[in-house]
Design a protein around this motif. Structure first.
Motif, PDB file in Angstrom:
ATOM      1  N   PHE A 128       0.733  -1.360  -0.147  1.00  0.00           N
ATOM      2  CA  PHE A 128       0.038  -0.063  -0.057  1.00  0.00           C
ATOM      3  C   PHE A 128       0.770   1.341  -0.102  1.00  0.00           C
ATOM      4  CE2 PHE A 128      -2.744  -3.287   1.586  1.00  0.00           C
ATOM      5  CZ  PHE A 128      -3.746  -3.042   0.814  1.00  0.00           C
ATOM      6  N   ILE A 129       0.310   2.260  -0.818  1.00  0.00           N
ATOM      7  CA  ILE A 129       1.113   3.583  -0.814  1.00  0.00           C
ATOM      8  C   ILE A 129       0.310   4.600  -0.443  1.00  0.00           C
ATOM      9  CG2 ILE A 129       2.113   5.302  -2.377  1.00  0.00           C
ATOM     10  CD1 ILE A 129       3.084   2.968  -3.992  1.00  0.00           C
ATOM     11  N   SER A 130       0.976   5.525   0.220  1.00  0.00           N
ATOM     12  CA  SER A 130       0.397   7.027   0.746  1.00  0.00           C
ATOM     13  C   SER A 130       1.132   7.874   0.411  1.00  0.00           C
ATOM     14  CB  SER A 130       0.254   6.895   2.587  1.00  0.00           C
ATOM     15  OG  SER A 130      -0.296   8.006   2.782  1.00  0.00           O
ATOM     16  N   SER A 131       0.399   8.879  -0.250  1.00  0.00           N
ATOM     17  CA  SER A 131       1.026  10.194  -0.680  1.00  0.00           C
ATOM     18  C   SER A 131       0.565  11.457   0.031  1.00  0.00           C
ATOM     19  CB  SER A 131       0.732  10.605  -2.317  1.00  0.00           C
ATOM     20  OG  SER A 131      -0.399  10.535  -2.353  1.00  0.00           O
ATOM     21  N   ASP A 132      -0.076  11.080   1.282  1.00  0.00           N
ATOM     22  CA  ASP A 132      -0.524  12.175   2.029  1.00  0.00           C
ATOM     23  C   ASP A 132      -0.326  12.011   3.613  1.00  0.00           C
ATOM     24  OD1 ASP A 132      -2.357  10.259   2.545  1.00  0.00           O
ATOM     25  OD2 ASP A 132      -4.046  11.140   1.871  1.00  0.00           O
ATOM     26  N   ASN A 133       0.875  11.550   3.777  1.00  0.00           N
ATOM     27  CA  ASN A 133       1.365  11.314   5.152  1.00  0.00           C
ATOM     28  C   ASN A 133       0.764  10.441   5.817  1.00  0.00           C
ATOM     29  OD1 ASN A 133       3.760  13.257   5.012  1.00  0.00           O
ATOM     30  ND2 ASN A 133       2.433  14.794   5.394  1.00  0.00           N
ATOM     31  N   GLY A 134      -0.120   9.215   5.284  1.00  0.00           N
ATOM     32  CA  GLY A 134      -0.659   8.262   5.913  1.00  0.00           C
ATOM     33  C   GLY A 134      -2.120   8.621   6.212  1.00  0.00           C
TER      34      GLY A 134
END
Length: 142
Positions: A20-26
């Motif tokens: 999983f990837i987050s691009s908004d600090n989790g």
């Protein structure tokens, strides 16, 4: 769970649930399993070397991402690090040198005993080749 920051992404490798990837600090997470066979992974380590992100799951197949975890391609892991009964337990980077700690569990079916061996490997070429440096370390180092 293994986690790593890469570019503006946080990459999380879950046990059996995929990447999983987050691009908004989790705040939000998106599955990122493109190029991964199955998705039922038990990932020991994630690390970044140059612009590549390497994923080290149990078993023989590793993965590499060249786009901060958006997609993955096969990467053949060095076989000396163990498979289903062992693998990396720690990672350290010092400039261009990589250090990898491994734990191997050997099961003897005759005596029904389990032996655990820890080793340390070093690579000076971004993980292309590795040298076992365990014998250079103090014997009481845990």
């Amino acid at each position: 769970i293994a986690m790593l920051g890469s570019g503006s992404n946080i990459i999380a490798a879950t046990v059996g649930g995929g990447i999983f990837i987050s691009s908004d600090n989790g705040d939000t997470w998106t599955a990122s399993n493109t190029g991964i066979a199955g998705g039922d992974l038990n990932v020991n380590l994630l690390w970044k070397m140059g612009s590549n992100v390497y994923m080290y799951p149990q078993g023989t197949q590793g993965y590499v991402s060249t786009n901060d975890g958006a997609s993955w391609a096969n990467w053949t892991k060095p076989n000396q690090f163990g498979g289903a009964l062992g693998g990396p337990t720690g990672f350290y980077r010092n400039g261009t040198d990589l250090f990898l700690r491994t734990r191997h569990n050997y099961f003897n079916p005759v005596t029904f005993s389990l032996t655990t061996t820890d080793s340390v490997y070093q690579s000076g070429n971004e993980g292309s080749t590795w040298t076992n440096i365990t014998s250079n370390l103090p014997s009481n180092l845990n």
